[in-house]
Design a protein around this motif. Sequence first.
Motif, PDB file in Angstrom:
ATOM      1  N   ASP A  11       0.841  -1.200   0.000  1.00 47.41           N
ATOM      2  CA  ASP A  11       0.000   0.000   0.000  1.00 47.41           C
ATOM      3  C   ASP A  11       0.879   1.254   0.000  1.00 47.41           C
ATOM      4  O   ASP A  11       1.996   1.238   0.516  1.00 47.41           O
ATOM      5  N   PRO A  12       0.385   2.351  -0.529  1.00 48.17           N
ATOM      6  CA  PRO A  12       1.183   3.584  -0.543  1.00 48.17           C
ATOM      7  C   PRO A  12       1.209   4.248   0.826  1.00 48.17           C
ATOM      8  O   PRO A  12       0.235   4.194   1.580  1.00 48.17           O
ATOM      9  N   MET A  15       1.155  10.209  -1.316  1.00 51.16           N
ATOM     10  CA  MET A  15       0.356  10.346  -2.528  1.00 51.16           C
ATOM     11  C   MET A  15       1.141  10.036  -3.799  1.00 51.16           C
ATOM     12  O   MET A  15       0.551   9.612  -4.800  1.00 51.16           O
ATOM     13  N   SER A  17       3.592   7.823  -4.053  1.00 52.75           N
ATOM     14  CA  SER A  17       4.216   6.505  -3.933  1.00 52.75           C
ATOM     15  C   SER A  17       3.976   5.677  -5.195  1.00 52.75           C
ATOM     16  O   SER A  17       2.913   5.764  -5.831  1.00 52.75           O
ATOM     17  N   TYR A  20       0.714   3.695  -5.258  1.00 48.39           N
ATOM     18  CA  TYR A  20      -0.613   4.302  -5.401  1.00 48.39           C
ATOM     19  C   TYR A  20      -1.338   3.653  -6.579  1.00 48.39           C
ATOM     20  O   TYR A  20      -0.799   3.532  -7.687  1.00 48.39           O
ATOM     21  N   TRP A  21      -2.584   3.236  -6.336  1.00 51.84           N
ATOM     22  CA  TRP A  21      -3.338   2.491  -7.340  1.00 51.84           C
ATOM     23  C   TRP A  21      -4.155   3.446  -8.217  1.00 51.84           C
ATOM     24  O   TRP A  21      -5.004   4.183  -7.738  1.00 51.84           O
ATOM     25  N   ASN A  33      -5.334   2.527  -1.508  1.00 49.88           N
ATOM     26  CA  ASN A  33      -4.851   3.891  -1.312  1.00 49.88           C
ATOM     27  C   ASN A  33      -5.150   4.456   0.065  1.00 49.88           C
ATOM     28  O   ASN A  33      -4.699   5.558   0.402  1.00 49.88           O
ATOM     29  N   VAL A  36      -2.293   5.859   2.551  1.00 47.73           N
ATOM     30  CA  VAL A  36      -1.849   7.245   2.750  1.00 47.73           C
ATOM     31  C   VAL A  36      -2.422   7.794   4.053  1.00 47.73           C
ATOM     32  O   VAL A  36      -1.698   8.370   4.878  1.00 47.73           O
ATOM     33  N   PRO A 123      -1.777  12.509  -6.988  1.00 43.67           N
ATOM     34  CA  PRO A 123      -0.836  11.395  -7.170  1.00 43.67           C
ATOM     35  C   PRO A 123       0.024  11.554  -8.414  1.00 43.67           C
ATOM     36  O   PRO A 123       1.123  11.012  -8.487  1.00 43.67           O
TER      37      PRO A 123
END
Length: 533
Positions: A11-12, A15, A17, A20-21, A33, A36, A123
Amino acid sequence: RDMENPPAYGDPDNMTSANYWFGETDNGGVHTNSGVNNKAVYLMTDGGSFNSYTISGIGVDKVAGIYYEVQTTLLTSGSDYGDLYNALYQGCLNLIPGPQGITTVDCQQVRDATVAVEMNLEPSLGYNPDVEICQAGGQPIDLFVDDLEAGAGNWSFGTVSGTSSWSLVTGYATSGTGLLWGNDMFSSSDSFAAMNMDTALPGGSQPYLHFNHAFGFEDPDYDGGWLEYSTNGGSTWVDAAPLFDDGLGYTGSINTVIGDGDNTHTGRSAFVGDSHGYVSTRYDLSSLAGGNVRFRWRISTDSIFYDLGWFVDDVRIYTCGSPAPTPVFSDVSADYWARDYIEILYNEGYIAGCQTSPLKYCPDRVLNRAESAVFVMRGAYGAISDPPYSPPSTPSFDDVDPAYWGYGWIESLWTDGFTAGCGTDPLIYCPLRDHTRAEGSVFFLRVKNGVEYDPPPPVGIFADVSLGAWYAGWAEAAYSEGLLPPCQTNPLKFCPDDTLDRSWAAYMMVWAKGGFGLPTPTLVPTSTSTPTP
């Protein structure tokens, strides 16, 4: 999940990272997400260093209180991380004072945690942009505004061909619950939601249109929507694209290569694809100034498959006025609860602050008895720069040396009969002792009513103030005369021994002096004692 280290499970933790999906599965990454926010909560609660920021944890109770405030009063169904970034700081400020004892120092930790995880960033550049209503802090002067909470009275829904996609619904909104929704449906359709009245744009003005919207149109760009305006009462309509100013503009064209063949606007520039949640768009209407205008939001769909459609909220036509005044003190923000009280005392010459470069007030610092002598004397004599009496050569109090900075103020306080000191054998003043709510009640009631004032006999309205306490009548009078709210309502309490900070001292001074024209506050109890540093 791992709140301290979200990447441990893919997971990130910020923002931008790589985790981030961006895909459409998982409802756009709603679970993935959340890393975060998880990281931000960890930093707020336990503290730590991350992304060049060091945060001092404020504890689970304070963080829980802030999130409860945010979720119940500040966020809507259409909120995103940018909204959460602003709401967490505002929610923290809303709780000063409050049952968790939150201070502005705590709120800075909250702000630093959200900056550390980049909650205020997209993001990727242009992913879901928002644009300010007015630039550089200007204040909007509304010509037309509709948050869609009062119904569809300002709107008409119609078609150019096919069946109308549009209606007023409740749910996914950026304010309240009402919004306009254009359904991206199984039908070859060309329909609109239009303002049913003109708005006059003042001649020579710089007007704008601003609205919030989210969309999900059938991919790859089979369906889409665009904005039009009319300057002749709706007789003819023109695409508003040339007026686009900032925010999210048209994202592409309705598909001309692959399609079903029955979207009547293939090749047209439009909002297509997915906005990734709510965004905002601003149009410059200066070329239309001096005339009348109305707008309509228009959708064109084909007859195969469907998507979420177009959500429109908070439509506003306006000009921009002067920016809001800059706060006087660098540590008293524009939305700080006591700003008006502090700044009016500064403007009237009653206070000078606690630091000059930069100018600070130290609102959360507890007032000591020496500082209170200055407050009270200025309350009694006005915006004086020096004590009203020449200090005696022999001190009245054993613990206040003539060389002490507050000596003249304390002696003047004694001369006028505002204080009897804090001890009698020997006579002492305790200049460095923290000022309490009980003591503040005495001082500011006498500022308001004169040095000879004594309060009515107490009747026992506070659960934590016995009738025999020396301050019982003072506490009840301070409450009844609007100088200080209680600290708890059920049961009613005063918290007489809790400290009085400089913010509450400013509040009491303003109302002791008649309010200086400020609106009279409703005495809503604070639920706890005043905040301390």
